[in-house]
Scaffold this active site. Structure first.
Site, PDB file in Angstrom:
ATOM      1  N   ASP A   9       1.158  -0.764  -0.096  1.00 63.04           N
ATOM      2  CA  ASP A   9       0.091  -0.316   0.266  1.00 63.04           C
ATOM      3  C   ASP A   9       1.140   1.210   0.203  1.00 63.04           C
ATOM      4  OD1 ASP A   9      -1.730   2.266   1.269  1.00 63.04           O
ATOM      5  OD2 ASP A   9      -2.480   0.897   2.563  1.00 63.04           O
ATOM      6  N   GLY A  31      -9.828   4.322  -5.181  1.00 63.92           N
ATOM      7  CA  GLY A  31      -8.195   4.115  -5.043  1.00 63.92           C
ATOM      8  C   GLY A  31      -7.376   4.618  -4.535  1.00 63.92           C
ATOM      9  N   ASP A  33      -6.146   7.712  -4.699  1.00 62.93           N
ATOM     10  CA  ASP A  33      -6.257   8.599  -4.521  1.00 62.93           C
ATOM     11  C   ASP A  33      -6.632   8.571  -3.217  1.00 62.93           C
ATOM     12  OD1 ASP A  33      -6.646  11.177  -4.706  1.00 62.93           O
ATOM     13  OD2 ASP A  33      -7.761  11.616  -6.663  1.00 62.93           O
ATOM     14  N   SER A 120      -3.441   5.022 -13.553  1.00 62.00           N
ATOM     15  CA  SER A 120      -4.461   4.865 -14.985  1.00 62.00           C
ATOM     16  C   SER A 120      -4.558   2.958 -14.857  1.00 62.00           C
ATOM     17  CB  SER A 120      -3.951   5.213 -16.187  1.00 62.00           C
ATOM     18  OG  SER A 120      -3.964   6.718 -16.312  1.00 62.00           O
ATOM     19  N   THR A 121      -4.154   2.179 -13.618  1.00 66.56           N
ATOM     20  CA  THR A 121      -4.363   0.758 -14.393  1.00 66.56           C
ATOM     21  C   THR A 121      -5.876   0.062 -13.220  1.00 66.56           C
ATOM     22  OG1 THR A 121      -3.098   0.163 -12.402  1.00 66.56           O
ATOM     23  CG2 THR A 121      -2.240   0.258 -14.798  1.00 66.56           C
ATOM     24  N   GLY A 122      -6.182   1.153 -12.601  1.00 66.41           N
ATOM     25  CA  GLY A 122      -7.362   0.829 -11.867  1.00 66.41           C
ATOM     26  C   GLY A 122      -8.693   1.239 -12.285  1.00 66.41           C
ATOM     27  N   TYR A 124      -9.262   3.896 -14.563  1.00 68.23           N
ATOM     28  CA  TYR A 124      -8.604   4.975 -15.481  1.00 68.23           C
ATOM     29  C   TYR A 124      -9.400   3.536 -16.892  1.00 68.23           C
ATOM     30  CZ  TYR A 124      -9.111   9.435 -13.754  1.00 68.23           C
ATOM     31  OH  TYR A 124      -9.896  10.834 -13.438  1.00 68.23           O
TER      32      TYR A 124
HETATM   33  N1  AR6 Z   1      -1.543   2.181  -2.549  1.00 62.95           N
HETATM   34  C1  AR6 Z   1      -0.894   1.803  -3.813  1.00 62.95           C
HETATM   35  N2  AR6 Z   1      -1.606   1.964  -5.134  1.00 62.95           N
HETATM   36  C2  AR6 Z   1      -2.577   1.106  -5.291  1.00 62.95           C
HETATM   37  C3  AR6 Z   1      -3.657   1.744  -3.767  1.00 62.95           C
HETATM   38  C4  AR6 Z   1      -2.659   2.254  -2.567  1.00 62.95           C
HETATM   39  N3  AR6 Z   1      -3.151   1.947  -1.561  1.00 62.95           N
HETATM   40  N4  AR6 Z   1      -5.263   1.416  -3.842  1.00 62.95           N
HETATM   41  C5  AR6 Z   1      -5.182   1.377  -5.406  1.00 62.95           C
HETATM   42  N5  AR6 Z   1      -4.368   1.145  -5.688  1.00 62.95           N
HETATM   43  P1  AR6 Z   1      -6.708   4.172  -9.229  1.00 62.95           P
HETATM   44  P2  AR6 Z   1      -6.251   5.680 -11.629  1.00 62.95           P
HETATM   45  C6  AR6 Z   1      -3.482   0.915  -7.552  1.00 62.95           C
HETATM   46  O1  AR6 Z   1      -7.993   3.835  -9.585  1.00 62.95           O
HETATM   47  O2  AR6 Z   1      -6.608   4.128 -12.505  1.00 62.95           O
HETATM   48  C7  AR6 Z   1      -9.483   7.712  -8.080  1.00 62.95           C
HETATM   49  O3  AR6 Z   1     -10.501   8.091  -7.670  1.00 62.95           O
HETATM   50  C8  AR6 Z   1      -5.080   0.067  -8.250  1.00 62.95           C
HETATM   51  O4  AR6 Z   1      -4.523  -1.320  -7.731  1.00 62.95           O
HETATM   52  O5  AR6 Z   1      -6.558   4.865  -8.111  1.00 62.95           O
HETATM   53  O6  AR6 Z   1      -5.355   6.193 -11.762  1.00 62.95           O
HETATM   54  C9  AR6 Z   1      -9.275   9.564  -9.499  1.00 62.95           C
HETATM   55  O7  AR6 Z   1      -9.233  10.525  -8.064  1.00 62.95           O
HETATM   56  C10 AR6 Z   1      -4.358   0.044  -9.359  1.00 62.95           C
HETATM   57  O8  AR6 Z   1      -3.056  -0.257 -10.114  1.00 62.95           O
HETATM   58  O9  AR6 Z   1      -6.482   4.799 -10.294  1.00 62.95           O
HETATM   59  C11 AR6 Z   1      -9.412   8.890 -10.715  1.00 62.95           C
HETATM   60  O10 AR6 Z   1     -10.578   9.550 -10.727  1.00 62.95           O
HETATM   61  C12 AR6 Z   1      -3.701   2.212  -9.280  1.00 62.95           C
HETATM   62  O11 AR6 Z   1      -3.554   2.170  -7.971  1.00 62.95           O
HETATM   63  C13 AR6 Z   1      -9.038   7.540 -10.983  1.00 62.95           C
HETATM   64  O12 AR6 Z   1      -9.567   7.119  -9.776  1.00 62.95           O
HETATM   65  C14 AR6 Z   1      -4.551   2.847  -9.819  1.00 62.95           C
HETATM   66  O13 AR6 Z   1      -5.875   2.888 -10.205  1.00 62.95           O
HETATM   67  C15 AR6 Z   1      -7.624   7.285 -10.938  1.00 62.95           C
HETATM   68  O14 AR6 Z   1      -8.143   6.190 -11.790  1.00 62.95           O
END
Ligand code: AR6
Length: 170
Positions: A9, A31, A33, A120-122, A124
């Site tokens: 994390d 996520g 953020d 972007s891999t969540g 997005y």
């Molecule tokens: N530590 C590390 N990685 C994480 C954590 C954590 N605590 N939690 C999730 N991930 P995402 P995006 C990983 O969806 O795709 C938000 O709502 C997760 O497994 O967080 O860039 C923002 O406000 C994935 O591989 O971000 C934007 O609206 C990675 O973080 C939107 O999501 C990115 O997933 C951005 O989407």
């Protein structure tokens, strides 16, 4: 410069700068953020609001920074990754820009350590393997330049991403 892979994390990683996968509003979200704002406390959002007043948010592919509140880091670098639309809407260049702009900002801040999530891999929806290759290539290209960075952490939260990065860093 060392590149290290973690299955962790990102809010628990001790380093100078951690990177947040934010959105254009900089007002938080889910996520990574959500985790950063929740664990870091309200000081991060307060600083984001000041940035929004100054420049109206953050464009996709760009990066801004705040303090890190209660997190074990000095700074949070907020970057906005592209939403995946199939690959024909400049997604690769925008994702590359996220990593590069974050590295440039970390260098300006004098950071020696930086931790990246898999931008972007969540929600997005960027294909994870393609995103990993862009992340690594951008970091490796940056390595040759003059900068303060000594260690780059790629912090994978999901095992799928971790297993994609592992052979690329072996
Ligand atoms: N530590 C590390 N990685 C994480 C954590 C954590 N605590 N939690 C999730 N991930 P995402 P995006 C990983 O969806 O795709 C938000 O709502 C997760 O497994 O967080 O860039 C923002 O406000 C994935 O591989 O971000 C934007 O609206 C990675 O973080 C939107 O999501 C990115 O997933 C951005 O989407």
């Amino acid at each position: 410069m060392k590149i290290q892979l973690l299955l962790s994390d990102i809010t628990t990683v001790t380093c100078d700068a951690i990177v947040n996968a934010a959105n254009n509003s900089l007002m938080g979200g889910g996520g990574v953020d959500g985790a950063i704002h929740f664990k870091g406390g309200p000081a991060i959002l307060e600083e984001c609001k000041i940035i929004v007043q100054r420049q109206g948010g953050c464009a996709t592919g760009q990066a801004v920074y705040t303090g890190a509140g209660k997190l074990p880091a000095k700074y949070v670098i907020h970057t906005v990754g592209p939403v995946w639309h199939g690959g024909n809407q400049n997604e690769a260049a925008l994702l590359q820009s996220c990593y590069r702009q974050s590295l440039l900002l970390a260098n300006e801040l004098g950071a020696t350590t930086i931790a990246f999530p898999n931008i972007s891999t969540g929600v997005y929806n960027y294909p994870k393997s393609q995103a990993a290759q862009i992340a690594l290539q951008t970091v490796r290209n940056f390595e040759a330049e003059n900068h303060t960075l000594e260690t780059i952490f790629f912090v994978c939260y999901d095992v799928e991403n971790y297993e994609i990065y592992r052979p690329l860093l072996a």
